[in-house]
Design a protein around this motif. Structure first.
Motif, PDB file in Angstrom:
ATOM      1  N   PRO A  72     -60.124   0.420  64.502  1.00 26.38           N
ATOM      2  CA  PRO A  72     -58.857   0.759  63.825  1.00 26.38           C
ATOM      3  C   PRO A  72     -59.117   1.901  62.839  1.00 26.38           C
ATOM      4  CG  PRO A  72     -59.351  -1.610  63.688  1.00 26.38           C
ATOM      5  CD  PRO A  72     -60.600  -0.927  64.159  1.00 26.38           C
ATOM      6  N   PRO A  73     -58.500   3.064  63.031  1.00 26.63           N
ATOM      7  CA  PRO A  73     -58.925   4.246  62.246  1.00 26.63           C
ATOM      8  C   PRO A  73     -58.558   4.165  60.771  1.00 26.63           C
ATOM      9  CG  PRO A  73     -57.011   4.770  63.601  1.00 26.63           C
ATOM     10  CD  PRO A  73     -57.428   3.381  63.971  1.00 26.63           C
ATOM     11  N   ASN A  74     -57.666   3.233  60.391  1.00 27.78           N
ATOM     12  CA  ASN A  74     -57.342   3.110  58.956  1.00 27.78           C
ATOM     13  C   ASN A  74     -58.395   2.290  58.204  1.00 27.78           C
ATOM     14  OD1 ASN A  74     -56.408   0.795  60.413  1.00 27.78           O
ATOM     15  ND2 ASN A  74     -55.192   0.159  58.653  1.00 27.78           N
ATOM     16  N   LEU A  75     -59.303   1.637  58.936  1.00 27.71           N
ATOM     17  CA  LEU A  75     -60.311   0.803  58.268  1.00 27.71           C
ATOM     18  C   LEU A  75     -61.670   1.495  58.206  1.00 27.71           C
ATOM     19  CD1 LEU A  75     -59.390  -2.681  59.795  1.00 27.71           C
ATOM     20  CD2 LEU A  75     -58.513  -1.588  57.728  1.00 27.71           C
ATOM     21  N   TRP A  76     -61.700   2.748  58.585  1.00 30.81           N
ATOM     22  CA  TRP A  76     -62.950   3.508  58.622  1.00 30.81           C
ATOM     23  C   TRP A  76     -62.653   4.839  57.926  1.00 30.81           C
ATOM     24  CZ3 TRP A  76     -67.769   2.302  60.438  1.00 30.81           C
ATOM     25  CH2 TRP A  76     -68.666   3.356  60.612  1.00 30.81           C
ATOM     26  N   PRO A  77     -63.559   5.362  57.092  1.00 32.59           N
ATOM     27  CA  PRO A  77     -63.234   6.615  56.395  1.00 32.59           C
ATOM     28  C   PRO A  77     -62.919   7.725  57.399  1.00 32.59           C
ATOM     29  CG  PRO A  77     -65.314   5.682  55.622  1.00 32.59           C
ATOM     30  CD  PRO A  77     -64.905   4.876  56.812  1.00 32.59           C
ATOM     31  N   LEU A  78     -61.782   8.357  57.200  1.00 29.76           N
ATOM     32  CA  LEU A  78     -61.308   9.300  58.207  1.00 29.76           C
ATOM     33  C   LEU A  78     -62.320  10.420  58.465  1.00 29.76           C
ATOM     34  CD1 LEU A  78     -58.936   9.799  60.049  1.00 29.76           C
ATOM     35  CD2 LEU A  78     -57.900  11.212  58.263  1.00 29.76           C
ATOM     36  N   GLU A  79     -62.897  10.949  57.362  1.00 31.70           N
ATOM     37  CA  GLU A  79     -63.804  12.094  57.551  1.00 31.70           C
ATOM     38  C   GLU A  79     -65.066  11.688  58.320  1.00 31.70           C
ATOM     39  OE1 GLU A  79     -63.102  10.588  54.788  1.00 31.70           O
ATOM     40  OE2 GLU A  79     -65.004   9.967  53.897  1.00 31.70           O
ATOM     41  N   ALA A  80     -65.362  10.359  58.338  1.00 33.22           N
ATOM     42  CA  ALA A  80     -66.569   9.893  59.042  1.00 33.22           C
ATOM     43  C   ALA A  80     -66.255   9.358  60.434  1.00 33.22           C
ATOM     44  CB  ALA A  80     -67.259   8.805  58.214  1.00 33.22           C
ATOM     45  N   LEU A  81     -65.005   9.503  60.873  1.00 26.65           N
ATOM     46  CA  LEU A  81     -64.653   8.969  62.188  1.00 26.65           C
ATOM     47  C   LEU A  81     -65.521   9.554  63.311  1.00 26.65           C
ATOM     48  CD1 LEU A  81     -62.738   6.995  63.569  1.00 26.65           C
ATOM     49  CD2 LEU A  81     -61.075   8.842  63.802  1.00 26.65           C
ATOM     50  N   PRO A  82     -65.842  10.861  63.273  1.00 27.89           N
ATOM     51  CA  PRO A  82     -66.690  11.394  64.347  1.00 27.89           C
ATOM     52  C   PRO A  82     -68.019  10.643  64.496  1.00 27.89           C
ATOM     53  CG  PRO A  82     -65.656  13.192  63.177  1.00 27.89           C
ATOM     54  CD  PRO A  82     -65.335  11.945  62.398  1.00 27.89           C
ATOM     55  N   GLU A  83     -68.572  10.122  63.399  1.00 32.03           N
ATOM     56  CA  GLU A  83     -69.829   9.351  63.510  1.00 32.03           C
ATOM     57  C   GLU A  83     -69.619   8.093  64.345  1.00 32.03           C
ATOM     58  OE1 GLU A  83     -71.624   8.316  59.694  1.00 32.03           O
ATOM     59  OE2 GLU A  83     -70.791  10.146  58.855  1.00 32.03           O
ATOM     60  N   ALA A  84     -68.456   7.436  64.133  1.00 31.97           N
ATOM     61  CA  ALA A  84     -68.159   6.216  64.901  1.00 31.97           C
ATOM     62  C   ALA A  84     -67.967   6.549  66.377  1.00 31.97           C
ATOM     63  CB  ALA A  84     -66.930   5.525  64.336  1.00 31.97           C
ATOM     64  N   LEU A  85     -67.366   7.710  66.643  1.00 38.64           N
ATOM     65  CA  LEU A  85     -67.159   8.122  68.042  1.00 38.64           C
ATOM     66  C   LEU A  85     -68.508   8.447  68.694  1.00 38.64           C
ATOM     67  CD1 LEU A  85     -64.018  10.451  67.659  1.00 38.64           C
ATOM     68  CD2 LEU A  85     -64.107   7.967  67.864  1.00 38.64           C
ATOM     69  N   GLU A  86     -69.359   9.134  67.950  1.00 39.98           N
ATOM     70  CA  GLU A  86     -70.685   9.451  68.502  1.00 39.98           C
ATOM     71  C   GLU A  86     -71.454   8.168  68.821  1.00 39.98           C
ATOM     72  OE1 GLU A  86     -71.809  12.246  69.483  1.00 39.98           O
ATOM     73  OE2 GLU A  86     -70.410  13.656  68.537  1.00 39.98           O
ATOM     74  N   ALA A  87     -71.220   7.114  68.014  1.00 45.31           N
ATOM     75  CA  ALA A  87     -71.951   5.847  68.225  1.00 45.31           C
ATOM     76  C   ALA A  87     -71.408   5.076  69.417  1.00 45.31           C
ATOM     77  CB  ALA A  87     -71.881   4.995  66.967  1.00 45.31           C
ATOM     78  N   GLY A  88     -70.159   5.357  69.842  1.00 43.04           N
ATOM     79  CA  GLY A  88     -69.669   4.657  71.034  1.00 43.04           C
ATOM     80  C   GLY A  88     -68.193   4.284  71.033  1.00 43.04           C
ATOM     81  N   ALA A 118     -73.392   2.165  57.726  1.00 42.34           N
ATOM     82  CA  ALA A 118     -74.623   2.254  58.532  1.00 42.34           C
ATOM     83  C   ALA A 118     -74.767   0.999  59.401  1.00 42.34           C
ATOM     84  CB  ALA A 118     -75.833   2.421  57.604  1.00 42.34           C
ATOM     85  N   ASP A 119     -74.487  -0.174  58.817  1.00 43.04           N
ATOM     86  CA  ASP A 119     -74.583  -1.425  59.593  1.00 43.04           C
ATOM     87  C   ASP A 119     -73.591  -1.422  60.754  1.00 43.04           C
ATOM     88  OD1 ASP A 119     -76.441  -2.323  57.838  1.00 43.04           O
ATOM     89  OD2 ASP A 119     -75.104  -3.715  56.780  1.00 43.04           O
ATOM     90  N   LEU A 120     -72.397  -0.929  60.455  1.00 46.35           N
ATOM     91  CA  LEU A 120     -71.368  -0.919  61.508  1.00 46.35           C
ATOM     92  C   LEU A 120     -71.703   0.083  62.607  1.00 46.35           C
ATOM     93  CD1 LEU A 120     -68.242  -1.350  59.232  1.00 46.35           C
ATOM     94  CD2 LEU A 120     -68.919  -2.886  61.078  1.00 46.35           C
ATOM     95  N   LEU A 121     -72.266   1.226  62.205  1.00 39.42           N
ATOM     96  CA  LEU A 121     -72.645   2.205  63.235  1.00 39.42           C
ATOM     97  C   LEU A 121     -73.706   1.620  64.163  1.00 39.42           C
ATOM     98  CD1 LEU A 121     -72.725   5.505  61.143  1.00 39.42           C
ATOM     99  CD2 LEU A 121     -71.142   4.962  63.012  1.00 39.42           C
ATOM    100  N   ALA A 122     -74.626   0.851  63.572  1.00 39.60           N
ATOM    101  CA  ALA A 122     -75.665   0.213  64.402  1.00 39.60           C
ATOM    102  C   ALA A 122     -75.008  -0.797  65.350  1.00 39.60           C
ATOM    103  CB  ALA A 122     -76.693  -0.468  63.510  1.00 39.60           C
ATOM    104  N   THR A 123     -73.994  -1.500  64.868  1.00 36.73           N
ATOM    105  CA  THR A 123     -73.317  -2.494  65.710  1.00 36.73           C
ATOM    106  C   THR A 123     -72.521  -1.815  66.831  1.00 36.73           C
ATOM    107  OG1 THR A 123     -73.176  -3.970  63.825  1.00 36.73           O
ATOM    108  CG2 THR A 123     -71.693  -4.444  65.660  1.00 36.73           C
ATOM    109  N   ILE A 124     -71.900  -0.694  66.521  1.00 40.71           N
ATOM    110  CA  ILE A 124     -71.157   0.034  67.566  1.00 40.71           C
ATOM    111  C   ILE A 124     -72.135   0.465  68.671  1.00 40.71           C
ATOM    112  CG2 ILE A 124     -69.823   2.127  68.077  1.00 40.71           C
ATOM    113  CD1 ILE A 124     -68.822   1.990  65.105  1.00 40.71           C
ATOM    114  N   ALA A 125     -73.260   1.015  68.248  1.00 35.81           N
ATOM    115  CA  ALA A 125     -74.240   1.488  69.240  1.00 35.81           C
ATOM    116  C   ALA A 125     -74.769   0.311  70.067  1.00 35.81           C
ATOM    117  CB  ALA A 125     -75.383   2.221  68.536  1.00 35.81           C
ATOM    118  N   LEU A 126     -74.973  -0.832  69.393  1.00 35.74           N
ATOM    119  CA  LEU A 126     -75.450  -2.020  70.106  1.00 35.74           C
ATOM    120  C   LEU A 126     -74.398  -2.498  71.103  1.00 35.74           C
ATOM    121  CD1 LEU A 126     -77.636  -4.248  70.256  1.00 35.74           C
ATOM    122  CD2 LEU A 126     -76.323  -5.505  68.525  1.00 35.74           C
TER     123      LEU A 126
END
Ligand code: SF4
Length: 326
Positions: free
Chosen positions: A233-249, A211-219
């Motif tokens: 780096p996609p190996n450092l983020w849970p693969l199934e949650a990658l779409p959330e990181a993409l949605e954030a930016g 959650a903290d990282l998603l807020a930082t991506i959006a910021l």
């Protein structure tokens, strides 16, 4: 499909000219003391390149020798020789080897279409971890990013996140990068890299860290000019949650090799896995070179022509979107 739904990655191979490093960062399990390190010789480098024929980016990731030390010259000579080897093999070198003098950076930039240096971050948590790492001094890092801007080198930088820094310190670091970009325009990508502990087995990010990282991506997406790609780096983020990181930016997954030499406990997803996952969420994955297209006009003519030729080989004819069972 809207262009915003396009995610890029770079097929890459990492060469380590030397693990010997005069710094001793508090989180590093990559370095060796300088006297114990065995430098990478060209025949072994060539063998490593040949084992990854599809990798057009050659990431030269090196430990550092202190400026002014007698070993500095051979150290730079090895980086230049490996850059030439990469070019001779029809690949593109991208060097990330710590702070460089203006002359060293200019010499490497004649062979490297892009280069990189993490800012890492600012604040007491980083100061503690970098107590024995003179290269990681904030003023040195900022000076390097300015120098790359003055020299017109397409550049990758980034933040190491989750070492105890506050959200306010993350914001300050991003604001510094935004200022640099507004002044020089050379930052092609900013890596938002979650710090992960080493060990036999990786430890996935927990819910709060995510959650903290998603807020930082959006910021970061709000603060940085829109041309700057945001990389995870996609190996450092849970693969199934990658779409959330993409949605954030996040819009780039960086160089992907068979293994991550810095974080070997965190296996890389395959391009096929990524393509399938992204396809199911309406994103399209596309390979790219180490230098993003918008910065091609910055390159010296010979290097630019080489990049243009390799892009044709990499991208090939436009493929129709694949259909995946989701
Ligand atoms: S500068 Fe890089 S290689 Fe050297 S100790 Fe720090 S993280 Fe490790």
């Amino acid at each position: 499909m809207a262009p915003g739904r396009l995610i890029t990655w770079s097929p890459s191979v990492t060469l380590v000219p030397s693990r010997g490093c005069f710094n001793a960062c508090g989180y590093c399990s990559f370095r060796l003391p300088l006297h114990q390190a065995i430098p990478l010789e060209p025949p072994e480098a060539l063998a490593q390149l040949q084992r990854r024929p599809q990798a057009l980016e050659v990431l030269l990731l090196s430990g550092e020798v202190a400026p002014g030390s007698p070993e500095r010259r051979p150290w730079l000579g090895r980086l230049l020789a490996l850059s030439r080897l990469a070019l001779a093999q029809g690949r593109l070198p991208h060097t990330n080897a710590g702070p460089l003098s203006p002359r060293e950076m200019a010499a490497l930039a004649r062979l490297n279409p892009s280069m990189g240096l993490m800012l890492e971050g600012l604040g007491p948590a980083y100061d503690r971890l970098h107590r024995r790492a003179p290269s990681k001094d904030l003023s040195v890092r900022l000076g390097q990013l300015q120098q790359a801007g003055r020299l017109g080198v397409p550049f990758t930088t980034g933040l190491l996140l989750g070492v105890g820094e506050t959200q306010a310190e993350r914001r300050q670091a991003l604001e510094l990068l935004a200022q640099l970009q507004r002044r020089w325009g050379h930052l092609q990508e900013v890596i938002l890299q979650p710090w992960r502990p080493d060990g036999e087995q990786g430890r996935p990010l927990d819910r709060q860290e995510r959650a903290d990282l998603l807020a930082t991506i959006a910021l970061a997406r709000r603060l940085l000019p829109p041309e700057v790609h945001l990389q995870m780096p996609p190996n450092l983020w849970p693969l199934e949650a990658l779409p959330e990181a993409l949605e954030a930016g996040i819009d780039d997954l960086g160089g992907i090799d068979g293994t991550d030499v810095i974080n070997p406990a965190y296996p890389q997803p395959t391009p096929q896995q990524l393509e399938r996952l992204l396809g199911c969420h309406g994103w399209r994955l596309r390979p790219r070179l180490c230098v993003h297209r918008a910065w091609w006009p910055w390159l010296p003519p010979g290097l630019r022509q080489r990049v243009q030729r390799l892009a044709v080989a990499l991208e090939g004819p436009a493929a129709s979107p694949a259909h995946h069972a989701c």
